[in-house]
Motif scaffolding. Structure first.
Motif, PDB file in Angstrom:
ATOM      1  N   VAL A 275       0.858  -1.001   0.064  1.00  0.00           N
ATOM      2  CA  VAL A 275      -0.143   0.026   0.147  1.00  0.00           C
ATOM      3  C   VAL A 275       0.768   1.327   0.003  1.00  0.00           C
ATOM      4  O   VAL A 275       1.623   1.401   0.887  1.00  0.00           O
ATOM      5  CB  VAL A 275      -0.878  -0.013   1.036  1.00  0.00           C
ATOM      6  CG1 VAL A 275      -1.744   1.199   1.316  1.00  0.00           C
ATOM      7  CG2 VAL A 275      -1.873  -1.335   1.203  1.00  0.00           C
ATOM      8  N   THR A 276       0.804   2.046  -1.092  1.00  0.00           N
ATOM      9  CA  THR A 276       1.613   3.173  -1.279  1.00  0.00           C
ATOM     10  C   THR A 276       0.963   4.437  -1.418  1.00  0.00           C
ATOM     11  O   THR A 276       1.475   5.636  -1.536  1.00  0.00           O
ATOM     12  CB  THR A 276       2.528   3.088  -2.593  1.00  0.00           C
ATOM     13  OG1 THR A 276       1.467   2.777  -3.682  1.00  0.00           O
ATOM     14  CG2 THR A 276       3.410   1.812  -2.699  1.00  0.00           C
ATOM     15  N   VAL A 277      -0.550   4.550  -0.915  1.00  0.00           N
ATOM     16  CA  VAL A 277      -1.269   5.496  -1.135  1.00  0.00           C
ATOM     17  C   VAL A 277      -0.910   6.887  -0.229  1.00  0.00           C
ATOM     18  O   VAL A 277      -1.037   8.115  -0.805  1.00  0.00           O
ATOM     19  CB  VAL A 277      -2.802   5.166  -0.717  1.00  0.00           C
ATOM     20  CG1 VAL A 277      -2.983   4.946   0.549  1.00  0.00           C
ATOM     21  CG2 VAL A 277      -3.787   6.394  -1.081  1.00  0.00           C
ATOM     22  N   LYS A 278      -0.441   6.653   0.894  1.00  0.00           N
ATOM     23  CA  LYS A 278       0.125   7.585   1.901  1.00  0.00           C
ATOM     24  C   LYS A 278       1.266   8.394   1.245  1.00  0.00           C
ATOM     25  O   LYS A 278       1.444   9.642   1.541  1.00  0.00           O
ATOM     26  CB  LYS A 278       0.369   7.023   3.081  1.00  0.00           C
ATOM     27  CG  LYS A 278      -1.141   7.015   4.051  1.00  0.00           C
ATOM     28  CD  LYS A 278      -0.852   6.629   5.536  1.00  0.00           C
ATOM     29  CE  LYS A 278       0.195   7.703   6.377  1.00  0.00           C
ATOM     30  NZ  LYS A 278       0.355   7.192   7.731  1.00  0.00           N
ATOM     31  N   THR A 279       2.356   7.623   0.692  1.00  0.00           N
ATOM     32  CA  THR A 279       3.522   8.310   0.318  1.00  0.00           C
ATOM     33  C   THR A 279       3.653   8.705  -1.138  1.00  0.00           C
ATOM     34  O   THR A 279       4.639   9.419  -1.588  1.00  0.00           O
ATOM     35  CB  THR A 279       4.553   7.195   0.887  1.00  0.00           C
ATOM     36  OG1 THR A 279       4.454   5.973   0.182  1.00  0.00           O
ATOM     37  CG2 THR A 279       4.674   6.990   2.034  1.00  0.00           C
TER      38      THR A 279
ATOM     39  N   ASP B  37      -4.633   8.470   5.346  1.00  0.00           N
ATOM     40  CA  ASP B  37      -4.681   7.549   6.334  1.00  0.00           C
ATOM     41  C   ASP B  37      -5.858   6.543   6.438  1.00  0.00           C
ATOM     42  O   ASP B  37      -5.308   5.250   6.500  1.00  0.00           O
ATOM     43  CB  ASP B  37      -4.692   8.342   7.894  1.00  0.00           C
ATOM     44  CG  ASP B  37      -3.230   8.551   8.206  1.00  0.00           C
ATOM     45  OD1 ASP B  37      -2.435   8.193   7.350  1.00  0.00           O
ATOM     46  OD2 ASP B  37      -3.367   9.699   9.087  1.00  0.00           O
ATOM     47  N   TRP B  38      -7.039   7.046   6.042  1.00  0.00           N
ATOM     48  CA  TRP B  38      -8.084   6.123   6.049  1.00  0.00           C
ATOM     49  C   TRP B  38      -7.963   5.312   4.865  1.00  0.00           C
ATOM     50  O   TRP B  38      -8.297   3.765   4.991  1.00  0.00           O
ATOM     51  CB  TRP B  38      -9.403   6.981   5.823  1.00  0.00           C
ATOM     52  CG  TRP B  38     -10.463   6.176   5.311  1.00  0.00           C
ATOM     53  CD1 TRP B  38     -11.279   5.644   6.119  1.00  0.00           C
ATOM     54  CD2 TRP B  38     -11.010   6.058   3.907  1.00  0.00           C
ATOM     55  NE1 TRP B  38     -12.376   4.945   5.225  1.00  0.00           N
ATOM     56  CE2 TRP B  38     -12.097   5.210   4.191  1.00  0.00           C
ATOM     57  CE3 TRP B  38     -10.688   6.740   2.746  1.00  0.00           C
ATOM     58  CZ2 TRP B  38     -12.762   4.882   2.876  1.00  0.00           C
ATOM     59  CZ3 TRP B  38     -11.237   6.265   1.628  1.00  0.00           C
ATOM     60  CH2 TRP B  38     -12.339   5.233   1.582  1.00  0.00           C
TER      61      TRP B  38
ATOM     62  N   GLU C 188      -7.801   1.071   4.787  1.00  0.00           N
ATOM     63  CA  GLU C 188      -8.952   0.246   4.039  1.00  0.00           C
ATOM     64  C   GLU C 188      -8.085  -0.746   3.203  1.00  0.00           C
ATOM     65  O   GLU C 188      -8.313  -1.927   3.045  1.00  0.00           O
ATOM     66  CB  GLU C 188      -9.865   1.191   3.136  1.00  0.00           C
ATOM     67  CG  GLU C 188     -10.788   1.907   4.056  1.00  0.00           C
ATOM     68  CD  GLU C 188     -11.942   1.155   4.802  1.00  0.00           C
ATOM     69  OE1 GLU C 188     -12.509   0.528   4.107  1.00  0.00           O
ATOM     70  OE2 GLU C 188     -11.957   1.224   6.188  1.00  0.00           O
ATOM     71  N   LEU C 189      -7.041  -0.217   2.331  1.00  0.00           N
ATOM     72  CA  LEU C 189      -6.421  -0.772   1.372  1.00  0.00           C
ATOM     73  C   LEU C 189      -5.675  -2.043   1.905  1.00  0.00           C
ATOM     74  O   LEU C 189      -5.452  -3.244   1.465  1.00  0.00           O
ATOM     75  CB  LEU C 189      -5.363   0.071   0.562  1.00  0.00           C
ATOM     76  CG  LEU C 189      -6.395   1.002  -0.343  1.00  0.00           C
ATOM     77  CD1 LEU C 189      -5.159   2.072  -1.036  1.00  0.00           C
ATOM     78  CD2 LEU C 189      -6.953   0.299  -1.488  1.00  0.00           C
ATOM     79  N   ARG C 190      -4.942  -1.839   3.298  1.00  0.00           N
ATOM     80  CA  ARG C 190      -4.324  -2.853   3.948  1.00  0.00           C
ATOM     81  C   ARG C 190      -5.277  -4.011   3.998  1.00  0.00           C
ATOM     82  O   ARG C 190      -4.903  -5.168   4.150  1.00  0.00           O
ATOM     83  CB  ARG C 190      -3.542  -2.300   5.130  1.00  0.00           C
ATOM     84  CG  ARG C 190      -2.041  -2.023   5.116  1.00  0.00           C
ATOM     85  CD  ARG C 190      -1.576  -1.278   6.297  1.00  0.00           C
ATOM     86  NE  ARG C 190      -1.038  -0.357   5.621  1.00  0.00           N
ATOM     87  CZ  ARG C 190      -1.038   0.937   6.338  1.00  0.00           C
ATOM     88  NH1 ARG C 190      -1.962   0.868   7.319  1.00  0.00           N
ATOM     89  NH2 ARG C 190      -0.334   1.798   6.246  1.00  0.00           N
ATOM     90  N   ASN C 191      -6.453  -3.655   4.453  1.00  0.00           N
ATOM     91  CA  ASN C 191      -7.515  -4.831   5.041  1.00  0.00           C
ATOM     92  C   ASN C 191      -7.731  -5.642   3.699  1.00  0.00           C
ATOM     93  O   ASN C 191      -8.128  -6.561   3.880  1.00  0.00           O
ATOM     94  CB  ASN C 191      -8.529  -4.341   5.522  1.00  0.00           C
ATOM     95  CG  ASN C 191      -8.211  -3.975   7.307  1.00  0.00           C
ATOM     96  OD1 ASN C 191      -7.185  -4.449   7.723  1.00  0.00           O
ATOM     97  ND2 ASN C 191      -8.750  -3.086   7.866  1.00  0.00           N
ATOM     98  N   PHE C 192      -8.106  -4.895   2.476  1.00  0.00           N
ATOM     99  CA  PHE C 192      -8.279  -5.856   1.441  1.00  0.00           C
ATOM    100  C   PHE C 192      -7.022  -6.984   0.971  1.00  0.00           C
ATOM    101  O   PHE C 192      -7.434  -7.771   0.432  1.00  0.00           O
ATOM    102  CB  PHE C 192      -8.584  -4.798   0.279  1.00  0.00           C
ATOM    103  CG  PHE C 192      -9.601  -3.797   0.183  1.00  0.00           C
ATOM    104  CD1 PHE C 192     -10.555  -3.843   1.022  1.00  0.00           C
ATOM    105  CD2 PHE C 192      -9.327  -2.593  -0.400  1.00  0.00           C
ATOM    106  CE1 PHE C 192     -11.573  -3.084   0.914  1.00  0.00           C
ATOM    107  CE2 PHE C 192     -10.325  -1.943  -0.416  1.00  0.00           C
ATOM    108  CZ  PHE C 192     -11.446  -2.010   0.388  1.00  0.00           C
ATOM    109  N   ALA C 193      -6.078  -6.452   1.464  1.00  0.00           N
ATOM    110  CA  ALA C 193      -4.929  -7.528   1.167  1.00  0.00           C
ATOM    111  C   ALA C 193      -4.775  -8.721   2.079  1.00  0.00           C
ATOM    112  O   ALA C 193      -4.055  -9.733   1.995  1.00  0.00           O
ATOM    113  CB  ALA C 193      -3.547  -6.770   1.124  1.00  0.00           C
TER     114      ALA C 193
END
Lengths: 312, 452
Positions: B240-244, B440-441, B445-450
């Motif tokens: 998950v790279t969404v934050k960075t 952050d949100w 969410e994306l981490r839980n999808f994995a």
């Protein structure tokens, strides 16, 4: 009828002991009862117990359905912010809608009960209309009325210089809209159940209360409500279960939006399980309320049984 | 036996003769060369004639190859096709061939027959398949479905040329004429120009009709925008790279600006709302396949004759076109795989593809770039050439894209269907969250999808 519950069969002199016992077995009341309920048991087993067990089994699998992960899906869900929102929203949706339906249904039932029998039928028929229309269809009608761009309700409001309401675009209004449609659809069910209950309250009780000088509120509290307690419990329980499992109203009106703020268990389960291809997690979402509702149902039904026994 | 005059030998003989006689018609049918029955579940086309084209093509192939082809059309309304796929996958029984929407080949890869032989023959004939279709249809190096013609669509800009000229000062027909050339101003057709045009059209009372809900139109166009900012929510390894990711932040900042000039109700729009905004004359631009124009042609011809399709605006990383393909897949439990492959190869050939695209008024997009020259896109109108720029042409310098690629398909499909990109924007633009809070949100969410 014999003391053991079997039906008396005249003995025939030439029948062997084996044939006789088989015949006695097939003529026992319990055997006949079992045979006659077998079709129902098969239906319940095939269409209720098996799917329920299969759903529980599915909820224990991983996303690819290749490995058993126990309660892993529930653990992941409880770690998901959106799912906590879904729990919260489902509770608000179900509790508010059921309360509103019960109150409106109770009020309507009383109003109908006061109408002379002759004119009651047409009112009863008209008030039942929302309940008999398939909800997906009637909700589509509501959706047109709430349509984000062409809402007919907003059109009417605008005529009276009232600004347009974002019925489905703003979280709180969207929640109100969804609950409102559910109440509109479900209140007639409460009304008809309460009306039936009201009709069964003996008139002598009201007469006795009147002689004792009871006010309207006192009659409601000490006569009507105690007499309707069982039917109120059962309708509330039934409606709560059905409302918690509601799918079509939210799906048609908001699809869970805006920002997941109107999702309930069923719509979220469909989104997670079918649309997102994660069937086990979808099954876990749909099963989440099962233990809580089962406990609630147990206590409500135990209360009903207890009161029924006391009345006997 | 002796008592009724038939000997044991005679009875046996009669039995064998009976079995042989009953089997004879079957043998005869096979001798005539029938290769069995093929059960197909195709997508129920929006354009009613689209189903007719498929039926005719199947009948033609069935006749030539002596196969009894049975065709069902399964609607996507109410996700009926998804439910059918899920049910058949669970039951390991059903059609031989099914039409699988965008993400389904990856979801059911283990139950789908590899079709590398067919796809490679088609690639040999017609050139490479676009990369978005490859991302969706290939799993562990093997094609699990053949990108279809029927039902595959793109979402490009569909604008009112009169309103764009009057209020935004853009002559879009000159920019993107019905010819293989870029006109004046086409090079500046980027998201910055788009923002200015959106602002001007909004001020004039014709805001761009860009949905921001959780339906596919919203997720697709926003996915293409983020991709054109080189945004990666999740990388190809599933991290998950969404934050960075700087692209995500840049795209999000752009969207916060753009959302000020969109209609207030776009957050509740479904896939039909943008079409209605265009057809009712309230909007100057939407992103859609030619279905929006086709409905306008029927219901509001005055609007239809002022519409013009052109490519998506470009961003710092290039121009990306939202692509939503269907795939034809063969279940591994199919009883007639050879015939299924034969039919699918026939349906993918140029002549068949042209028939499907022509009958659907240009809606259906073949997966091969070499098939972007069918005459229908040039002749369709009014105005003539309205959909010329709907398929990607070399001078567009565009690439097909799918929201959340290059994330692994099993994670991307969850992000796509739960509209993480539109919700990310909505959290900041409407929910009052800061960009960091919203990111952050999304990361959580994306981490839980994995997981799981």
């Amino acid at each position: 009828m014999a003391a053991d519950g079997s039906m008396v069969v005249p003995e025939t002199g030439d029948s062997s002991g084996k044939v006789g016992s088989l015949r006695r077995f097939t003529r026992r009341r319990s055997t006949i009862a079992f045979l006659m309920t077998t079709p129902l048991l098969i239906v319940i087993g095939g269409l209720v117990a098996y799917p329920a067990m299969y759903a529980i089994y599915l909820s224990t699998l991983n996303r690819r359905m290749t490995q058993n992960i126990g309660l892993g899906n529930f653990e992941i869900l409880l770690d998901t912010e959106t799912f906590w929102m879904v729990i919260w929203q489902s509770c608000i949706f179900a509790v508010t809608a059921v309360l509103a339906k019960a109150l409106i249904g109770f009020w309507l039932a009383h109003k109908l009960h006061d109408i002379p029998t002759k004119g009651q039928r047409k009112w009863r028929g008209m008030l039942l209309v929302p309940w008999v229309i398939p909800p997906a269809l009637s909700t589509l009608g509501w959706w047109w009325m709430f349509d984000p761009s062409y809402s007919s309700i907003n059109y009417l409001l605008n005529i009276f210089a009232v600004p347009s309401v974002p019925w489905l675009g703003e979280a709180n209004w969207a929640r109100v809209s969804v609950i409102m449609v559910n109440v509109w659809y479900g209140a007639p069910f409460f009304m008809i159940m309460y009306l039936a209950a009201l009709k069964s309250v003996p008139e002598q009780l009201y007469e006795a209360a009147a002689i004792d000088g009871a006010t309207g509120v006192q009659r409601l509290r000490y006569v009507t409500l105690p007499m309707m307690r069982n039917i109120i419990s059962i309708t509330v329980l039934f409606s709560l279960i059905v409302t918690f499992a509601n799918y079509d109203i939210v799906r048609v009106l908001t699809n869970g939006g805006p920002r997941d703020l109107t999702h309930v268990f069923a719509t979220y389960a469909f989104q997670v399980g079918i649309l997102s291809g994660n069937v086990p997690r979808g099954a876990a979402v749909s099963l989440f309320m099962f233990p809580l509702l089962a406990i609630f149902a147990f206590f409500v039904l135990r209360g009903v049984t207890k009161r029924t026994k006391e009345e006997q | 036996m002796a008592s009724n005059g038939i000997s044991r030998r005679a009875a046996l003989g009669a039995g064998v003769a009976g079995v042989a006689a009953s089997a004879l018609p079957l043998v005869n049918v096979h001798a005539q060369g029938t290769a069995g029955t093929l059960r197909c579940g195709f997508w129920d086309h929006w354009v009613p004639a689209g189903n007719g084209a498929m039926r005719e093509l199947c009948a033609e192939w069935g006749e030539k190859n002596r196969v009894n082809v049975q065709v069902d059309f399964i609607t996507s309304v109410g996700n009926q096709n998804l439910l059918t796929i899920a049910a058949q996958a669970q039951a390991r029984s059903g059609h031989d061939i099914l039409a699988f929407p965008t993400w389904e080949p990856a979801a059911h890869a283990e139950l789908l027959e590899p079709v590398d032989d067919v796809v490679n023959r088609l690639i040999g004939k017609y050139g490479p398949i676009n990369s978005a279709a490859e991302f969706l249809g290939k799993r562990d190096g093997h094609w699990r479905g053949i990108p279809t013609v029927s039902g595959s669509q793109q979402k490009v800009s569909c604008a009112r040329f009169d309103l764009m000229q009057e209020h935004a000062g853009l002559d879009i027909r000159a920019m993107w004429p019905a010819a293989d050339v870029r006109g004046p101003g086409a090079d500046n057709w980027n998201w910055a120009t788009f923002l200015t045009a959106a602002q001007k059209c909004h001020a004039a009372g014709f805001p761009f009709g860009l949905p921001m809900g959780s339906f596919t139109d919203a997720v697709d166009w926003l996915g293409a925008l983020f991709t054109s900012y080189n945004a990666k929510f999740i990388d190809a390894d599933g991290k998950v790279t969404v934050k960075t990711d700087p692209g995500v932040r840049a795209g999000l900042e752009y969207m916060i600006q753009l959302s000020k000039y969109l209609p207030d109700d776009v957050w509740a729009w479904d896939d039909a709302s943008n079409n209605r905004a265009l057809i009712s004359g309230r909007s100057a631009l939407i992103f859609n396949p030619p279905s929006a124009w086709a409905v306008a042609k029927r219901d509001s011809p005055d609007v239809a004759e002022k519409c013009w399709y052109m490519p998506m605006p470009s961003g710092p990383a290039g121009r990306f076109t939202p692509y939503l393909p269907y795939f034809w897949g063969i279940w591994s439990f199919s009883r007639n795989k050879t015939a299924a492959k034969g039919l699918l190869e026939f349906l993918s050939e140029r002549s068949s593809a042209e028939k499907q695209t022509t009958i659907s008024s240009g809606y259906d997009i073949p997966p091969f770039a070499t098939m972007s020259d069918f005459p229908i896109w040039k002749t369709e109108g009014p105005p003539v050439g309205v959909v010329y720029n709907y398929p990607i042409k070399p001078h567009h310098n565009a690439t097909q894209s799918v929201a959340f690629a290059p994330a692994p398909a099993e994670i991307a499909v969850q992000a796509y269907n739960q509209a993480i990109n539109t919700k990310l924007v909505a959290r900041v633009a409407k929910g009052g969250e800061t960009i960091d809070q919203a990111l952050d949100w999304a990361a959580r969410e994306l981490r839980n999808f994995a997981r799981g």
